[in-house]
Design an enzyme around this catalytic site. Sequence first.
Site, PDB file in Angstrom:
ATOM      1  N   GLY A  51      46.747  38.104  47.533  1.00 49.36           N
ATOM      2  CA  GLY A  51      46.243  39.355  46.996  1.00 49.36           C
ATOM      3  C   GLY A  51      47.345  40.080  46.236  1.00 49.36           C
ATOM      4  O   GLY A  51      47.952  39.479  45.340  1.00 49.36           O
ATOM      5  N   SER A 118      51.346  33.050  47.962  1.00 48.35           N
ATOM      6  CA  SER A 118      51.241  34.073  46.933  1.00 48.35           C
ATOM      7  C   SER A 118      51.668  35.427  47.524  1.00 48.35           C
ATOM      8  O   SER A 118      52.750  35.518  48.118  1.00 48.35           O
ATOM      9  CB  SER A 118      49.815  34.102  46.373  1.00 48.35           C
ATOM     10  OG  SER A 118      49.746  34.853  45.181  1.00 48.35           O
ATOM     11  N   TRP A 119      50.846  36.478  47.392  1.00 55.53           N
ATOM     12  CA  TRP A 119      51.183  37.737  48.069  1.00 55.53           C
ATOM     13  C   TRP A 119      51.352  37.502  49.562  1.00 55.53           C
ATOM     14  O   TRP A 119      52.153  38.171  50.223  1.00 55.53           O
ATOM     15  CB  TRP A 119      50.110  38.793  47.814  1.00 55.53           C
ATOM     16  CG  TRP A 119      50.003  39.824  48.898  1.00 55.53           C
ATOM     17  CD1 TRP A 119      48.997  39.954  49.814  1.00 55.53           C
ATOM     18  CD2 TRP A 119      50.949  40.869  49.210  1.00 55.53           C
ATOM     19  NE1 TRP A 119      49.254  40.997  50.675  1.00 55.53           N
ATOM     20  CE2 TRP A 119      50.442  41.584  50.329  1.00 55.53           C
ATOM     21  CE3 TRP A 119      52.168  41.262  48.661  1.00 55.53           C
ATOM     22  CZ2 TRP A 119      51.109  42.667  50.887  1.00 55.53           C
ATOM     23  CZ3 TRP A 119      52.840  42.351  49.225  1.00 55.53           C
ATOM     24  CH2 TRP A 119      52.301  43.039  50.325  1.00 55.53           C
ATOM     25  N   ASP A 272      52.959  26.118  38.445  1.00 54.45           N
ATOM     26  CA  ASP A 272      52.435  27.404  38.900  1.00 54.45           C
ATOM     27  C   ASP A 272      52.783  28.465  37.855  1.00 54.45           C
ATOM     28  O   ASP A 272      53.944  28.825  37.684  1.00 54.45           O
ATOM     29  CB  ASP A 272      53.048  27.760  40.257  1.00 54.45           C
ATOM     30  CG  ASP A 272      52.478  29.032  40.867  1.00 54.45           C
ATOM     31  OD1 ASP A 272      51.887  29.841  40.135  1.00 54.45           O
ATOM     32  OD2 ASP A 272      52.659  29.219  42.088  1.00 54.45           O
ATOM     33  N   HIS A 300      49.016  26.901  41.695  1.00 55.25           N
ATOM     34  CA  HIS A 300      49.341  28.056  42.536  1.00 55.25           C
ATOM     35  C   HIS A 300      48.596  28.091  43.858  1.00 55.25           C
ATOM     36  O   HIS A 300      49.169  28.438  44.884  1.00 55.25           O
ATOM     37  CB  HIS A 300      49.019  29.333  41.744  1.00 55.25           C
ATOM     38  CG  HIS A 300      49.294  30.606  42.487  1.00 55.25           C
ATOM     39  ND1 HIS A 300      50.572  31.047  42.754  1.00 55.25           N
ATOM     40  CD2 HIS A 300      48.443  31.532  43.021  1.00 55.25           C
ATOM     41  CE1 HIS A 300      50.516  32.197  43.414  1.00 55.25           C
ATOM     42  NE2 HIS A 300      49.240  32.513  43.596  1.00 55.25           N
TER      43      HIS A 300
END
Length: 322
Positions: A51, A118-119, A272, A300
């Site tokens: 996110g 990711s986040w 990515d 990613h």
Amino acid sequence: MNWPLRQDTAFFPPVAAPRVSGHLDCGDGHQIWWELTGDPAGVPVVVVHGGPGGAIRPYYRRLIDPDRQQGVFFDQRGCGQSLPAGALDRNTTPDLVTDMERLRAHLGFARWIVLGGSWGSTLALAYAQAHPQRVAGLVVSGVYLARPFDQWWWWHGAGHVFPEVFAARDAWLPASERSDPRGAFLRRIRDPDPAIHREAAHVLMMAEGQTLDLWPVAPGEDFAEITDGAVRSARIFAHYEAHDYFLAPDQLLRDAARLAGIPGAIIAGRSDMCTPPQSAWDLAQAWSDARLHIVPAAGHRWNDEQLCRPIIAELARLTGAG
């Protein structure tokens, strides 16, 4: 995910539903949703979604070995099935770190392995640095360190690879605001008026979506196509982005020494375009106990067949199953 997984996938078989689930009252107006899968006696692996503004996706369960590991999943504040949906008040990185520690204690785990992408890698690193004694292992992919470089790449750098996508994104803005797309989009998405934030959220999320997969799906053009959940997700993202993710400058690399002694892995897709391998490399220089994997022809997201292989292999190593 927009396509079925291959039959020779490294993913484990589908899990129709969690073994047990519920809401955890955080005591300040938030209730986070959590789920458990896999072996009740297995090594707990907490999976931290991306996110900001993402949510648990069913295929995340397929990263967990059902015979040796216990999957722990949760929706972050305002996300997914957590309540209240889309809430921004008391929604910061330190709050999420506290929620993770509260969830660990609630479930009765002395220590657990942390997996974030990711986040989710950002939050996983922040948690591990705050509570290293509770982390038996740490695996991060699609590393996002929330530095000025990382923010620059997301808003500008990737445009050198996706010039037509970024040009279309910025063309939606008035000509006078195109020199600062970050400021322009954040102002609109954070505006409380749906007539302002909904369309801006659609444009920004459609542009980002083109950078996540090696073969992305065609973006929609109808602003009515964006769901209420996607709008909430975009507003949570804008909330965190506008506050520099509620982290001090260069905090995650500065405090990487707190990860000393934690075995782990850092995994990056060579292709990515959302979080390029430079951040994974930089983290590996600061965290000597981690193995670095830069995966050829990988993107990613965890639904990437090439990216998932070292993730699953490293979880097996850390749980003693590899």
